[in-house]
Design an enzyme around this catalytic site. Structure first.
Site, PDB file in Angstrom:
ATOM      1  N   ASP A   1       0.374  -1.868   4.438  1.00  0.00           N
ATOM      2  CA  ASP A   1       1.552  -1.020   4.599  1.00  0.00           C
ATOM      3  C   ASP A   1       2.787  -1.851   4.915  1.00  0.00           C
ATOM      4  OD1 ASP A   1      -0.049   1.187   4.244  1.00  0.00           O
ATOM      5  OD2 ASP A   1       0.047   1.890   6.321  1.00  0.00           O
TER       6      ASP A   1
ATOM      7  N   ASP B   1      -1.023   6.121  -5.864  1.00  0.00           N
ATOM      8  CA  ASP B   1      -2.125   7.077  -5.990  1.00  0.00           C
ATOM      9  C   ASP B   1      -1.760   8.108  -7.048  1.00  0.00           C
ATOM     10  OD1 ASP B   1      -3.865   6.251  -3.651  1.00  0.00           O
ATOM     11  OD2 ASP B   1      -1.981   6.631  -2.611  1.00  0.00           O
TER      12      ASP B   1
ATOM     13  N   HIS C   1       0.820  -1.199   0.000  1.00  0.00           N
ATOM     14  CA  HIS C   1       0.000   0.000   0.000  1.00  0.00           C
ATOM     15  C   HIS C   1       0.865   1.264   0.000  1.00  0.00           C
ATOM     16  CE1 HIS C   1      -2.816   2.861   2.243  1.00  0.00           C
ATOM     17  NE2 HIS C   1      -3.471   2.555   1.140  1.00  0.00           N
ATOM     18  N   ARG C   2       0.797   2.028  -1.098  1.00  0.00           N
ATOM     19  CA  ARG C   2       1.638   3.212  -1.278  1.00  0.00           C
ATOM     20  C   ARG C   2       3.115   2.835  -1.176  1.00  0.00           C
ATOM     21  NH1 ARG C   2      -1.697   7.091   3.007  1.00  0.00           N
ATOM     22  NH2 ARG C   2      -3.743   6.222   2.517  1.00  0.00           N
TER      23      ARG C   2
ATOM     24  N   GLU D   1       0.941  -0.429  -4.773  1.00  0.00           N
ATOM     25  CA  GLU D   1      -0.253   0.405  -4.962  1.00  0.00           C
ATOM     26  C   GLU D   1       0.181   1.858  -4.978  1.00  0.00           C
ATOM     27  OE1 GLU D   1      -3.726   2.862  -3.401  1.00  0.00           O
ATOM     28  OE2 GLU D   1      -1.782   2.474  -2.458  1.00  0.00           O
TER      29      GLU D   1
ATOM     30  N   GLU E   1      -4.380   3.662  -8.315  1.00  0.00           N
ATOM     31  CA  GLU E   1      -5.605   4.288  -7.835  1.00  0.00           C
ATOM     32  C   GLU E   1      -5.712   5.703  -8.375  1.00  0.00           C
ATOM     33  OE1 GLU E   1      -8.027   5.777  -3.852  1.00  0.00           O
ATOM     34  OE2 GLU E   1      -6.386   4.325  -3.616  1.00  0.00           O
TER      35      GLU E   1
ATOM     36  N   HIS F   1      -0.954  10.713  -2.249  1.00  0.00           N
ATOM     37  CA  HIS F   1      -2.262  10.290  -1.755  1.00  0.00           C
ATOM     38  C   HIS F   1      -3.216  11.443  -1.509  1.00  0.00           C
ATOM     39  CE1 HIS F   1      -5.237   9.204   1.355  1.00  0.00           C
ATOM     40  NE2 HIS F   1      -5.308   8.066   0.688  1.00  0.00           N
TER      41      HIS F   1
ATOM     42  N   LYS G   1      -6.917   8.992  -7.717  1.00  0.00           N
ATOM     43  CA  LYS G   1      -7.302   9.679  -6.490  1.00  0.00           C
ATOM     44  C   LYS G   1      -8.094  10.937  -6.843  1.00  0.00           C
ATOM     45  CE  LYS G   1      -6.396   8.578  -3.017  1.00  0.00           C
ATOM     46  NZ  LYS G   1      -7.145   7.784  -2.011  1.00  0.00           N
TER      47      LYS G   1
END
Length: 276
Positions: free
Chosen positions: A267, A70, A41-42, A68, A142, A83, A144
């Site tokens: 994360d 954003d 995640h990120r 992942e 993603e 993000h 955003k």
């Protein structure tokens, strides 16, 4: 085994069936864990500043299946990975992402807030990420707040097509958003690329809602607080996969393994991959 047999088997055997041992026995095997997609995640945001090259590189080192990211757009039309819709939390600057040029965004320190060793980390561009990581790791993209950036879907699609990442053999690209209309558009622009919808709203978990999502999405990606075995089964019944977010504890990861989701967005990639 009947209660009488358990009693008659003696203390040693009865201890084998304590709740603790049952729970331990039910933990997923290494093989089962490897079947679940490990999405950083990120990047490996638990250990490095989110949405930076440092975090993405670490995720690759930690054997994540996907990073992942954003995606938003600068004032001068460049796609960047960050993000929040402002730079305040994760950089030493202030202001809205869409009000700053790429040069201004690149001048910001996006790393030192996480630790001195990350001082000087920059906000990466979408193109930098595609060029650095495609072929090395899957990329979960993603969009955003795409409603803030009219035409961003076409822009993302064009950059993906330029790199031939829209082809069927490249299954390691997924595009997702909380904005369902945006994902309908992405499905039209890139019909062979996997599409995901994000939600934390239980109203989106009804059979009617899932059926509608399945007309354009390949992934249904809810927050783990609304995940149940029934939901996982319903998602699969609608021929979609399910990936859940955001895992920040081993207990949360273990819960999602138990629910038999297809991907865990965390994360901490080491909570998901037994090789770490």
């Amino acid at each position: 085994m009947s209660k009488k047999l358990l009693i008659g088997a003696g203390l040693a055997l009865s201890l084998l069936f304590t709740p603790f041992n049952q729970a331990f026995a039910e933990k997923p095997t290494v093989g089962e864990r490897k079947q679940v997609e490990n999405v950083a995640h990120r990047g490996a945001a638990g250990y490095a500043p989110e949405n930076t090259i440092a975090a993405y590189d670490l995720a690759v080192d930690m054997k994540a299946d996907y990073i992942e990211i954003d995606v938003q757009r600068s004032k001068d039309g460049e796609l960047v990975s960050i993000h929040d819709t402002t730079v305040d939390r994760t950089t030493d600057g202030t202001g809205k992402v869409g009000d700053l040029t790429l040069e201004q965004l690149k001048s910001l320190d996006a790393g030192s807030w996480k630790g001195e060793q990350f001082t000087g980390e920059q906000i990466p561009t979408f193109e930098e990420i595609l060029d650095r990581y495609h072929g090395k790791v899957g990329i979960l993209i993603e969009l955003k707040a795409p409603e803030y950036y009219p035409g961003i879907e076409e822009q993302v699609a064009e950059l993906i097509k330029e790199r031939n990442l829209d082809k069927p053999q490249n299954k390691k690209i997924i595009i997702q958003s909380f904005n369902f209309e945006s994902m309908k558009k992405m499905n039209q622009l890139l019909p062979q690329v996997q599409i995901g919808v994000l939600t934390s709203n239980r109203a989106h978990t009804t059979m009617d809602a899932l059926k509608e999502f399945s007309t354009y999405a390949d992934w249904f990606n809810p927050s783990y607080g609304i995940v149940t075995k029934e939901l996982v089964n319903q998602v699969h019944a609608n021929d979609m996969k399910i990936g859940s977010w955001t895992v920040r504890s081993q207990e949360a990861a273990d819960f999602l393994f138990e629910m038999k989701v297809d991907a865990i967005i965390s994360d901490y990639p080491d909570y998901v991959d037994p090789r770490n």
